[in-house]
Write a protein that holds these residues in place. Structure first.
Motif, PDB file in Angstrom:
ATOM      1  N   ARG A  58     -78.217 -47.999  14.320  1.00  0.00           N
ATOM      2  CA  ARG A  58     -77.644 -48.931  15.427  1.00  0.00           C
ATOM      3  C   ARG A  58     -75.823 -48.635  14.656  1.00  0.00           C
ATOM      4  NH1 ARG A  58     -75.444 -53.102  17.485  1.00  0.00           N
ATOM      5  NH2 ARG A  58     -76.080 -54.797  14.994  1.00  0.00           N
ATOM      6  N   HIS A  59     -75.173 -48.555  15.242  1.00  0.00           N
ATOM      7  CA  HIS A  59     -73.849 -48.189  15.861  1.00  0.00           C
ATOM      8  C   HIS A  59     -73.246 -48.118  17.265  1.00  0.00           C
ATOM      9  CE1 HIS A  59     -74.452 -44.628  12.609  1.00  0.00           C
ATOM     10  NE2 HIS A  59     -74.315 -46.096  11.540  1.00  0.00           N
ATOM     11  N   ASP A  60     -72.352 -49.734  16.616  1.00  0.00           N
ATOM     12  CA  ASP A  60     -71.491 -49.943  17.796  1.00  0.00           C
ATOM     13  C   ASP A  60     -70.286 -48.871  17.927  1.00  0.00           C
ATOM     14  OD1 ASP A  60     -72.249 -52.631  18.754  1.00  0.00           O
ATOM     15  OD2 ASP A  60     -72.635 -52.993  16.838  1.00  0.00           O
ATOM     16  N   HIS A  61     -70.102 -48.041  17.187  1.00  0.00           N
ATOM     17  CA  HIS A  61     -68.604 -47.361  17.187  1.00  0.00           C
ATOM     18  C   HIS A  61     -69.143 -46.271  15.569  1.00  0.00           C
ATOM     19  CE1 HIS A  61     -65.767 -45.749  19.451  1.00  0.00           C
ATOM     20  NE2 HIS A  61     -64.458 -45.667  18.076  1.00  0.00           N
ATOM     21  N   PHE A  62     -68.309 -44.919  16.225  1.00  0.00           N
ATOM     22  CA  PHE A  62     -68.227 -44.044  14.797  1.00  0.00           C
ATOM     23  C   PHE A  62     -67.471 -43.287  15.099  1.00  0.00           C
ATOM     24  CE2 PHE A  62     -69.202 -40.361  12.143  1.00  0.00           C
ATOM     25  CZ  PHE A  62     -70.379 -40.788  11.748  1.00  0.00           C
ATOM     26  N   VAL A  63     -66.577 -42.840  13.745  1.00  0.00           N
ATOM     27  CA  VAL A  63     -64.960 -42.830  13.272  1.00  0.00           C
ATOM     28  C   VAL A  63     -65.467 -41.698  12.001  1.00  0.00           C
ATOM     29  CG1 VAL A  63     -62.859 -43.237  11.664  1.00  0.00           C
ATOM     30  CG2 VAL A  63     -63.314 -45.213  13.566  1.00  0.00           C
ATOM     31  N   PHE A  64     -64.528 -40.404  12.618  1.00  0.00           N
ATOM     32  CA  PHE A  64     -64.664 -38.819  12.311  1.00  0.00           C
ATOM     33  C   PHE A  64     -63.359 -38.986  11.652  1.00  0.00           C
ATOM     34  CE2 PHE A  64     -67.643 -37.751  15.267  1.00  0.00           C
ATOM     35  CZ  PHE A  64     -68.497 -37.457  15.030  1.00  0.00           C
ATOM     36  N   LEU A  65     -63.252 -39.190  10.229  1.00  0.00           N
ATOM     37  CA  LEU A  65     -61.665 -39.394   8.961  1.00  0.00           C
ATOM     38  C   LEU A  65     -61.053 -37.735   8.767  1.00  0.00           C
ATOM     39  CD1 LEU A  65     -62.841 -42.630   7.161  1.00  0.00           C
ATOM     40  CD2 LEU A  65     -60.697 -41.887   8.923  1.00  0.00           C
ATOM     41  N   GLY A  66     -61.347 -37.021   9.760  1.00  0.00           N
ATOM     42  CA  GLY A  66     -60.493 -35.881   9.342  1.00  0.00           C
ATOM     43  C   GLY A  66     -61.565 -35.046   8.357  1.00  0.00           C
ATOM     44  N   ASP A  67     -61.119 -33.434   8.715  1.00  0.00           N
ATOM     45  CA  ASP A  67     -61.704 -32.244   8.202  1.00  0.00           C
ATOM     46  C   ASP A  67     -63.197 -32.377   8.885  1.00  0.00           C
ATOM     47  OD1 ASP A  67     -59.812 -31.372   6.131  1.00  0.00           O
ATOM     48  OD2 ASP A  67     -60.472 -31.628   4.674  1.00  0.00           O
ATOM     49  N   ASN A  68     -62.382 -32.565  10.533  1.00  0.00           N
ATOM     50  CA  ASN A  68     -63.729 -32.556  11.403  1.00  0.00           C
ATOM     51  C   ASN A  68     -64.497 -31.509  11.621  1.00  0.00           C
ATOM     52  OD1 ASN A  68     -63.520 -35.403  11.191  1.00  0.00           O
ATOM     53  ND2 ASN A  68     -61.606 -35.505  12.565  1.00  0.00           N
ATOM     54  N   LEU A  69     -63.403 -29.997  11.854  1.00  0.00           N
ATOM     55  CA  LEU A  69     -64.166 -28.914  11.340  1.00  0.00           C
ATOM     56  C   LEU A  69     -63.424 -27.865  10.556  1.00  0.00           C
ATOM     57  CD1 LEU A  69     -61.569 -27.764  12.798  1.00  0.00           C
ATOM     58  CD2 LEU A  69     -62.641 -28.140  15.125  1.00  0.00           C
ATOM     59  N   TYR A  70     -63.658 -26.822  10.037  1.00  0.00           N
ATOM     60  CA  TYR A  70     -63.267 -25.856   9.361  1.00  0.00           C
ATOM     61  C   TYR A  70     -63.587 -24.624   9.869  1.00  0.00           C
ATOM     62  CZ  TYR A  70     -63.863 -28.968   5.733  1.00  0.00           C
ATOM     63  OH  TYR A  70     -64.085 -30.361   4.317  1.00  0.00           O
ATOM     64  N   PRO A  71     -61.746 -23.916  10.168  1.00  0.00           N
ATOM     65  CA  PRO A  71     -61.705 -22.685  10.623  1.00  0.00           C
ATOM     66  C   PRO A  71     -61.896 -21.458   9.275  1.00  0.00           C
ATOM     67  CG  PRO A  71     -60.059 -24.231  10.890  1.00  0.00           C
ATOM     68  CD  PRO A  71     -61.042 -24.516  10.209  1.00  0.00           C
ATOM     69  N   ALA A  72     -62.785 -20.509   9.983  1.00  0.00           N
ATOM     70  CA  ALA A  72     -62.762 -19.647   9.087  1.00  0.00           C
ATOM     71  C   ALA A  72     -61.773 -18.828   8.018  1.00  0.00           C
ATOM     72  CB  ALA A  72     -63.752 -18.441   9.513  1.00  0.00           C
ATOM     73  N   ARG A  73     -60.028 -19.341   8.697  1.00  0.00           N
ATOM     74  CA  ARG A  73     -58.845 -18.637   8.261  1.00  0.00           C
ATOM     75  C   ARG A  73     -57.796 -19.354   8.973  1.00  0.00           C
ATOM     76  NH1 ARG A  73     -61.605 -13.588   8.336  1.00  0.00           N
ATOM     77  NH2 ARG A  73     -61.296 -13.412  10.564  1.00  0.00           N
ATOM     78  N   ASP A  74     -56.618 -19.713   8.006  1.00  0.00           N
ATOM     79  CA  ASP A  74     -56.096 -20.149   7.961  1.00  0.00           C
ATOM     80  C   ASP A  74     -54.762 -19.678   8.768  1.00  0.00           C
ATOM     81  OD1 ASP A  74     -56.511 -22.667   6.444  1.00  0.00           O
ATOM     82  OD2 ASP A  74     -55.439 -22.629   4.928  1.00  0.00           O
ATOM     83  N   ASN A  75     -55.388 -20.413  10.491  1.00  0.00           N
ATOM     84  CA  ASN A  75     -54.565 -19.536  11.244  1.00  0.00           C
ATOM     85  C   ASN A  75     -54.973 -20.273  12.534  1.00  0.00           C
ATOM     86  OD1 ASN A  75     -55.987 -17.705  13.165  1.00  0.00           O
ATOM     87  ND2 ASN A  75     -56.258 -16.874  10.979  1.00  0.00           N
ATOM     88  N   LEU A  76     -53.665 -20.145  13.794  1.00  0.00           N
ATOM     89  CA  LEU A  76     -54.364 -21.343  15.027  1.00  0.00           C
ATOM     90  C   LEU A  76     -55.290 -20.288  15.939  1.00  0.00           C
ATOM     91  CD1 LEU A  76     -53.278 -22.963  16.985  1.00  0.00           C
ATOM     92  CD2 LEU A  76     -51.845 -21.645  17.762  1.00  0.00           C
ATOM     93  N   THR A  77     -55.608 -18.747  15.323  1.00  0.00           N
ATOM     94  CA  THR A  77     -56.571 -18.333  16.300  1.00  0.00           C
ATOM     95  C   THR A  77     -57.923 -18.988  15.543  1.00  0.00           C
ATOM     96  OG1 THR A  77     -55.122 -16.253  17.087  1.00  0.00           O
ATOM     97  CG2 THR A  77     -57.368 -15.952  17.030  1.00  0.00           C
ATOM     98  N   GLU A  78     -58.105 -18.627  15.079  1.00  0.00           N
ATOM     99  CA  GLU A  78     -59.198 -19.804  14.279  1.00  0.00           C
ATOM    100  C   GLU A  78     -59.558 -20.734  14.763  1.00  0.00           C
ATOM    101  OE1 GLU A  78     -61.669 -17.806  12.645  1.00  0.00           O
ATOM    102  OE2 GLU A  78     -60.829 -15.883  12.642  1.00  0.00           O
ATOM    103  N   LEU A  79     -58.804 -21.993  14.522  1.00  0.00           N
ATOM    104  CA  LEU A  79     -58.637 -23.283  15.073  1.00  0.00           C
ATOM    105  C   LEU A  79     -59.005 -23.428  16.482  1.00  0.00           C
ATOM    106  CD1 LEU A  79     -58.332 -25.705  13.443  1.00  0.00           C
ATOM    107  CD2 LEU A  79     -55.306 -25.981  14.613  1.00  0.00           C
ATOM    108  N   GLN A  80     -58.677 -22.592  16.753  1.00  0.00           N
ATOM    109  CA  GLN A  80     -59.516 -22.040  18.231  1.00  0.00           C
ATOM    110  C   GLN A  80     -61.033 -22.323  18.285  1.00  0.00           C
ATOM    111  OE1 GLN A  80     -56.289 -19.447  19.811  1.00  0.00           O
ATOM    112  NE2 GLN A  80     -55.185 -21.415  20.629  1.00  0.00           N
ATOM    113  N   ASP A  81     -60.733 -21.302  17.662  1.00  0.00           N
ATOM    114  CA  ASP A  81     -62.709 -20.900  17.747  1.00  0.00           C
ATOM    115  C   ASP A  81     -63.193 -21.982  16.936  1.00  0.00           C
ATOM    116  OD1 ASP A  81     -61.577 -18.100  18.533  1.00  0.00           O
ATOM    117  OD2 ASP A  81     -61.361 -17.214  16.763  1.00  0.00           O
TER     118      ASP A  81
END
Length: 336
Positions: A58-81
């Motif tokens: 029973r949460h009133d709110h939820f917080v995501f504190l980063g690294d909420n996703l992991y691109p396959a490689r460090d570039n903008l295209t993989e970040l979009q994917d």
């Protein structure tokens, strides 16, 4: 300021501080409690069985504190994917619809491992983040920091989410006193965010919950942390000390779950509750020292902060729940 010290000592004598039985530690929150769930380090390509356990709480709110996703490689295209992958996450959609979420980024969802303000596509990354995480931001085009005030049982709970990436200047890994001196003038938040934060800390509230993607209090490991930026660290600690409301820090990044405790003096205690990761706890920090640590667990899971106001006192229960839905540790205190 001796009054706060006397109050804490009295509460301990009455059994209302630290190991108080006020909360049913293994159970779910009561309706009179305000409950915040939080986590970090969520790899969209890995198993995500934790969602069923989060959605049962029973949460009133939820917080995501980063690294909420992991691109396959460090570039903008993989970040979009990676954002495309995350957009199909049924558990996240259900959570956002049920209780609402707040989010801030860390290095991987900013765009690259250990990245800072020199990231070539930081503006494009900002657009991706803002388009995905639909929330109110403090500014139109200056990173992703934000704040939100919740009203509960006549009390004001102020959630402040800091951006430790957009304005961060490069720093040297701390291996010597010389490295510390070279980092003394490095920036973490940037001038505009500091002005905003100081204004937020002056706002009336019964408690301030400050979310930061990297740890504030743990300083003995050699990875990313506030103490790599000595002046920025001291500035935030002093700002917290001046604040009239009790403060609690939430952090991520470290691929483990732990609670650190700092005595601010005058009876005031500051906690940094780290929850990392949702499905990417790696156990690599098993032998990592932290003289301020009071709790730790190395498995996947999420954190939960339960607040209960009794008269003028704020009781807090910090809980770590693992990927199987089991309570792995709890810690409670009265925040002054």
């Amino acid at each position: 300021m001796r009054t706060a010290t006397n109050r804490r000592e009295l509460l301990k004598l009455l059994g209302l501080a630290m190991a108080s039985p006020l909360f049913a530690q293994e159970g779910f929150a009561e309706e009179t409690d305000w409950v915040l769930g939080f986590g970090s380090c969520m790899d969209q390509r890995k198993s995500q069985g934790f969602w069923s356990h989060i959605l049962r709480r029973r949460h009133d709110h939820f917080v995501f504190l980063g690294d909420n996703l992991y691109p396959a490689r460090d570039n903008l295209t993989e970040l979009q994917d990676a954002y495309e992958d995350l957009s199909r996450n049924a558990g996240l959609r259900a959570l956002a619809k049920r209780v609402g979420v707040s989010a801030v980024w860390d290095d991987h969802d900013f765009g690259a491992d250990n990245s800072d303000s020199t990231l070539p596509y930081r503006l494009e990354s900002q657009s991706l983040f803002r388009n995905f995480w639909k929330q109110e931001y403090a500014t139109e085009n200056d990173g992703v920091y934000s704040s939100k005030i919740f009203r509960h049982e006549g009390k004001l709970i102020h959630l402040i989410m800091l951006d430790t990436r957009f304005h961060r200047t490069p720093y040297r890994l701390i291996d010597s006193e010389e490295d510390i001196r070279e980092n003394e003038d490095s920036q973490l938040l940037g001038a505009s965010q500091w002005r905003w934060l100081e204004e937020q800390m002056r706002k009336r509230a019964d408690v301030k919950i400050i979310g930061t993607s990297i740890q504030l209090l743990s300083s003995e490991h050699r990875f990313e942390k506030w103490s790599n930026y000595p002046k920025e660290y001291e500035r935030l600690i002093q700002l917290i000390e001046r604040c009239n409301a009790p403060c609690l820090i939430l952090s991520g990044d470290r691929h483990q779950h732990e609670i650190s405790r700092l005595d601010l003096g005058n009876g005031r205690i500051l906690y940094d509750f780290t929850s990392s990761g949702l499905n990417k706890a790696e156990g690599l920090s098993r032998f990592e020292r932290n003289r301020l640590r009071v709790q730790r667990h190395l498995d996947d899971g999420f954190g939960e902060v339960r607040l209960r106001f009794t008269g003028s006192e704020l009781h807090v229960l910090m809980t770590m729940i693992d990927r199987r839905g089991r309570v792995c540790f709890t810690h409670q205190d009265v925040l002054l």
